[in-house]
Design a protein around this motif. Structure first.
Motif, PDB file in Angstrom:
ATOM      1  N   ARG A  63       0.869  -1.504   0.386  1.00 16.60           N
ATOM      2  CA  ARG A  63      -0.135   0.123  -0.256  1.00 16.60           C
ATOM      3  C   ARG A  63       0.743   1.072   0.040  1.00 16.60           C
ATOM      4  NH1 ARG A  63      -4.976  -1.238   4.047  1.00 16.60           N
ATOM      5  NH2 ARG A  63      -5.959  -2.746   2.854  1.00 16.60           N
ATOM      6  N   GLY A  64       2.510   1.220  -0.028  1.00 15.18           N
ATOM      7  CA  GLY A  64       2.948   2.434  -0.323  1.00 15.18           C
ATOM      8  C   GLY A  64       3.168   3.489   0.813  1.00 15.18           C
ATOM      9  N   ALA A  65       3.301   2.505   2.229  1.00 15.82           N
ATOM     10  CA  ALA A  65       3.073   2.873   3.610  1.00 15.82           C
ATOM     11  C   ALA A  65       4.246   3.570   3.958  1.00 15.82           C
ATOM     12  CB  ALA A  65       2.801   2.072   4.516  1.00 15.82           C
ATOM     13  N   VAL A  66       4.781   4.967   4.071  1.00 17.90           N
ATOM     14  CA  VAL A  66       5.928   5.529   4.323  1.00 17.90           C
ATOM     15  C   VAL A  66       6.501   5.885   5.966  1.00 17.90           C
ATOM     16  CG1 VAL A  66       7.148   7.499   3.386  1.00 17.90           C
ATOM     17  CG2 VAL A  66       5.455   6.409   1.500  1.00 17.90           C
ATOM     18  N   SER A  67       5.205   6.765   6.620  1.00 19.22           N
ATOM     19  CA  SER A  67       5.060   7.088   7.401  1.00 19.22           C
ATOM     20  C   SER A  67       3.804   6.778   8.970  1.00 19.22           C
ATOM     21  CB  SER A  67       4.483   9.073   8.034  1.00 19.22           C
ATOM     22  OG  SER A  67       3.614   9.298   6.866  1.00 19.22           O
ATOM     23  N   GLU A  68       4.619   6.700  10.106  1.00 19.63           N
ATOM     24  CA  GLU A  68       3.922   6.808  10.718  1.00 19.63           C
ATOM     25  C   GLU A  68       3.415   7.435  12.161  1.00 19.63           C
ATOM     26  OE1 GLU A  68       2.040   4.979  14.844  1.00 19.63           O
ATOM     27  OE2 GLU A  68       4.099   5.625  14.210  1.00 19.63           O
ATOM     28  N   SER A  69       2.142   7.718  12.552  1.00 24.34           N
ATOM     29  CA  SER A  69       1.967   8.506  13.710  1.00 24.34           C
ATOM     30  C   SER A  69       0.417   8.309  14.156  1.00 24.34           C
ATOM     31  CB  SER A  69       2.121   9.798  13.738  1.00 24.34           C
ATOM     32  OG  SER A  69       1.762  10.970  14.718  1.00 24.34           O
ATOM     33  N   PHE A  70       0.438   7.767  15.630  1.00 21.95           N
ATOM     34  CA  PHE A  70      -1.163   7.669  16.057  1.00 21.95           C
ATOM     35  C   PHE A  70      -1.205   6.308  15.379  1.00 21.95           C
ATOM     36  CE2 PHE A  70      -0.614  12.119  15.970  1.00 21.95           C
ATOM     37  CZ  PHE A  70      -0.758  12.942  16.876  1.00 21.95           C
ATOM     38  N   GLY A  71      -0.856   5.496  15.146  1.00 24.21           N
ATOM     39  CA  GLY A  71      -1.059   3.919  14.748  1.00 24.21           C
ATOM     40  C   GLY A  71      -1.667   4.037  13.719  1.00 24.21           C
ATOM     41  N   TYR A  72      -1.308   5.226  12.744  1.00 27.78           N
ATOM     42  CA  TYR A  72      -1.796   5.184  11.442  1.00 27.78           C
ATOM     43  C   TYR A  72      -0.672   5.505  10.595  1.00 27.78           C
ATOM     44  CZ  TYR A  72      -6.466   6.873  12.953  1.00 27.78           C
ATOM     45  OH  TYR A  72      -7.898   7.042  13.630  1.00 27.78           O
ATOM     46  N   TYR A  73      -0.346   4.630   9.421  1.00 28.76           N
ATOM     47  CA  TYR A  73       0.238   4.459   8.309  1.00 28.76           C
ATOM     48  C   TYR A  73      -0.156   5.249   7.217  1.00 28.76           C
ATOM     49  CZ  TYR A  73       2.108   0.561  11.138  1.00 28.76           C
ATOM     50  OH  TYR A  73       2.519   0.113  12.207  1.00 28.76           O
ATOM     51  N   PHE A  74       0.309   6.462   6.724  1.00 29.10           N
ATOM     52  CA  PHE A  74       0.619   7.427   5.396  1.00 29.10           C
ATOM     53  C   PHE A  74       1.038   6.691   4.465  1.00 29.10           C
ATOM     54  CE2 PHE A  74      -0.153   9.470   9.640  1.00 29.10           C
ATOM     55  CZ  PHE A  74      -2.068   9.640   9.291  1.00 29.10           C
ATOM     56  N   ASN A  75       0.531   7.459   3.319  1.00 26.10           N
ATOM     57  CA  ASN A  75       2.127   7.448   2.078  1.00 26.10           C
ATOM     58  C   ASN A  75       1.751   8.277   1.459  1.00 26.10           C
ATOM     59  OD1 ASN A  75      -0.505   8.111   0.538  1.00 26.10           O
ATOM     60  ND2 ASN A  75      -1.357   7.092   0.086  1.00 26.10           N
ATOM     61  N   ASN A  76       2.404   8.255   0.356  1.00 26.84           N
ATOM     62  CA  ASN A  76       3.417   9.488  -0.089  1.00 26.84           C
ATOM     63  C   ASN A  76       2.119  10.981  -0.436  1.00 26.84           C
ATOM     64  OD1 ASN A  76       6.497   9.240  -0.385  1.00 26.84           O
ATOM     65  ND2 ASN A  76       6.265   7.231  -2.143  1.00 26.84           N
ATOM     66  N   GLN A  77       1.165  10.438  -0.517  1.00 24.11           N
ATOM     67  CA  GLN A  77       0.173  11.674  -0.613  1.00 24.11           C
ATOM     68  C   GLN A  77      -0.621  11.598   0.369  1.00 24.11           C
ATOM     69  OE1 GLN A  77      -0.275   8.245  -2.683  1.00 24.11           O
ATOM     70  NE2 GLN A  77       1.173  10.234  -4.043  1.00 24.11           N
ATOM     71  N   GLY A  78      -0.213  11.026   1.869  1.00 22.74           N
ATOM     72  CA  GLY A  78      -0.698  11.203   3.128  1.00 22.74           C
ATOM     73  C   GLY A  78      -1.566  11.030   2.881  1.00 22.74           C
ATOM     74  N   GLU A  79      -2.164   9.885   3.114  1.00 24.47           N
ATOM     75  CA  GLU A  79      -3.543   8.985   3.248  1.00 24.47           C
ATOM     76  C   GLU A  79      -2.773   7.750   3.609  1.00 24.47           C
ATOM     77  OE1 GLU A  79      -4.807   9.528  -1.659  1.00 24.47           O
ATOM     78  OE2 GLU A  79      -3.377   7.984  -1.267  1.00 24.47           O
ATOM     79  N   ALA A  80      -4.309   7.511   4.735  1.00 25.84           N
ATOM     80  CA  ALA A  80      -3.614   6.986   5.498  1.00 25.84           C
ATOM     81  C   ALA A  80      -4.647   5.564   5.263  1.00 25.84           C
ATOM     82  CB  ALA A  80      -4.946   6.818   6.982  1.00 25.84           C
ATOM     83  N   VAL A  81      -3.613   4.782   4.808  1.00 24.67           N
ATOM     84  CA  VAL A  81      -3.440   3.685   4.564  1.00 24.67           C
ATOM     85  C   VAL A  81      -4.011   1.664   5.659  1.00 24.67           C
ATOM     86  CG1 VAL A  81      -2.278   4.280   1.765  1.00 24.67           C
ATOM     87  CG2 VAL A  81      -1.014   2.851   4.170  1.00 24.67           C
ATOM     88  N   HIS A  82      -3.706   2.565   6.398  1.00 24.46           N
ATOM     89  CA  HIS A  82      -3.347   1.111   7.748  1.00 24.46           C
ATOM     90  C   HIS A  82      -3.093   1.698   8.491  1.00 24.46           C
ATOM     91  CE1 HIS A  82      -3.731  -3.086   9.105  1.00 24.46           C
ATOM     92  NE2 HIS A  82      -2.972  -2.512   9.518  1.00 24.46           N
ATOM     93  N   HIS A  83      -4.579   1.126  10.421  1.00 17.78           N
ATOM     94  CA  HIS A  83      -4.902   1.887  11.350  1.00 17.78           C
ATOM     95  C   HIS A  83      -4.023   0.429  11.795  1.00 17.78           C
ATOM     96  CE1 HIS A  83      -7.095   3.169  13.566  1.00 17.78           C
ATOM     97  NE2 HIS A  83      -6.518   4.082  14.449  1.00 17.78           N
ATOM     98  N   ILE A  84      -3.957   0.497  12.777  1.00 17.07           N
ATOM     99  CA  ILE A  84      -3.775  -0.156  14.545  1.00 17.07           C
ATOM    100  C   ILE A  84      -5.367   0.260  15.058  1.00 17.07           C
ATOM    101  CG2 ILE A  84      -2.814  -1.101  16.291  1.00 17.07           C
ATOM    102  CD1 ILE A  84      -1.123  -1.809  13.850  1.00 17.07           C
ATOM    103  N   ARG A  85      -5.881  -0.523  15.063  1.00 16.49           N
ATOM    104  CA  ARG A  85      -7.082  -0.792  16.376  1.00 16.49           C
ATOM    105  C   ARG A  85      -6.631  -0.833  17.569  1.00 16.49           C
ATOM    106  NH1 ARG A  85      -9.364  -5.687  15.442  1.00 16.49           N
ATOM    107  NH2 ARG A  85     -10.170  -5.122  13.363  1.00 16.49           N
TER     108      ARG A  85
END
Length: 345
Positions: free
Chosen positions: A264-286
């Protein structure tokens, strides 16, 4: 740039480099408190001859003292560091980078410290000091401050000035535990801040990730509902920004989940959310904790992260970060981010 400073640089351009070098030497001595000549030279990539020459010059001016324990800064040296701080920011180009990054990232402010945490431990101390200084400037009585985990956020608590001037500060864990080191979990860090700032704290002793069934059950618990109410009333959040795959490994994520993040192209993480290059949340830890949609109404968001290796993660996260965010970072990350900024910004 100030016209007088500009004129000085035109007349003696070498003065800027010399000033910045001596300022960095003095700053390193202040941070390390008794550093040896050899170690100082290694940290600042100076030759032994160059290190000896500069130490002699600083000692002659009464800015440092040298003993068997190493070099230490004098009271006059501390004053010089304070007085020259803004001049050095201007001459180093950090001031201009801060303005450009602030505009590019579309956030409230950017504060850049010298160095790169990837290869200089002193830079981590500078990050902590600047973040602590900013936090102290915005704190008001009865504020609620949520903190995430990690070594960077923990070090900010150590850099805070111990004081009783604030009343009824409440520090809360922004989420459950991450990783095995309890010292670096949000619960522990909240207690450290509270101890330093004469405040109280509330903990959130639950796993960082929950099954759907456990998550739905926990949400009904009174103490969870109370924490969620505190998040809604939080005034300040202090948080880090991580590399997506590195954070996934710290959470002991399964191979399947790591592969999902890659796909899914995850690049960054904060608050349990993973974001891609466009800043879109592509995954979230429950998990129970601060949720992404709650950030928009928080008055102050203080993000602290540095290192050239984190540049892509920072750009990724700030594609969607709230406007009221202040970023404290270092030259390592800033220089890398500047490479992608349009020249006409």
């Amino acid at each position: 740039m100030d016209s007088f400073l500009g004129a000085q640089l035109k007349l003696m351009p070498e003065m800027s480099d010399l000033l910045q070098k001596r300022y960095r030497i003095l700053q390193t001595i202040q941070l390390t408190k008794g550093i040896g000549r050899r170690v100082l030279g290694e940290q600042l990539s100076l030759t032994e001859r160059e290190t000896r020459k500069e130490l002699d010059a600083l000692r002659t001016q009464g800015l440092i003292e040298v003993s068997r324990e190493g070099a230490s800064i004098t009271a006059e040296g501390n004053e010089v560091l304070t007085e020259l701080k803004e001049v050095v920011r201007l001459w180093s180009g950090r001031s201009q980078m801060e303005l450009m990054l602030k505009k590019y990232l579309n956030i409230k402010d950017v504060i850049i410290v010298p160095g790169n945490v990837d290869n200089d431990t002193n830079t981590s101390m500078l990050l902590s000091q600047e973040a602590a200084k900013y936090l102290e400037s915005i704190l008001l009585n009865e504020h609620i401050i949520a903190v995430t985990g990690g070594s960077t956020i923990a070090s900010i608590s150590h850099a805070m000035t111990e004081s009783s001037r604030w009343k009824d500060l409440l520090f809360i864990a922004a989420r459950g535990g991450v990783g095995k080191d309890v010292r670096l979990q949000a619960n522990t860090i909240a207690s450290l801040f509270a101890s330093k700032m004469n405040g109280s704290y509330r903990t959130l002793y639950i796993p960082d990730r929950l099954s759907e069934e456990a998550y739905m059950t926990m949400k009904k618990e009174p103490f969870i509902q109370e924490m969620m109410d505190l998040y809604e009333r939080t005034n300040i959040i202090i948080h880090g920004i991580g590399d997506a795959l590195e954070m996934a490994k710290r959470r002991n994520s399964s191979d399947e989940e790591i592969e999902l993040l890659r796909s899914r192209g995850a690049v960054s993480e904060s608050f349990g959310y993973y974001f891609n290059n466009q800043g879109e949340a592509v995954h979230h830890i429950r998990t129970i904790g601060v949720q992404l949609n709650q950030l928009q109404h928080i008055e102050h968001l203080l993000a602290v992260a540095g290192g050239a290796k984190k540049a892509n993660a920072l750009i990724s996260y700030f594609k969607q970060a709230p406007l009221q965010t202040v970023l404290v970072t270092d030259e390592g990350a800033a220089n890398e981010m500047m490479k992608v900024i349009p020249k006409n910004i």
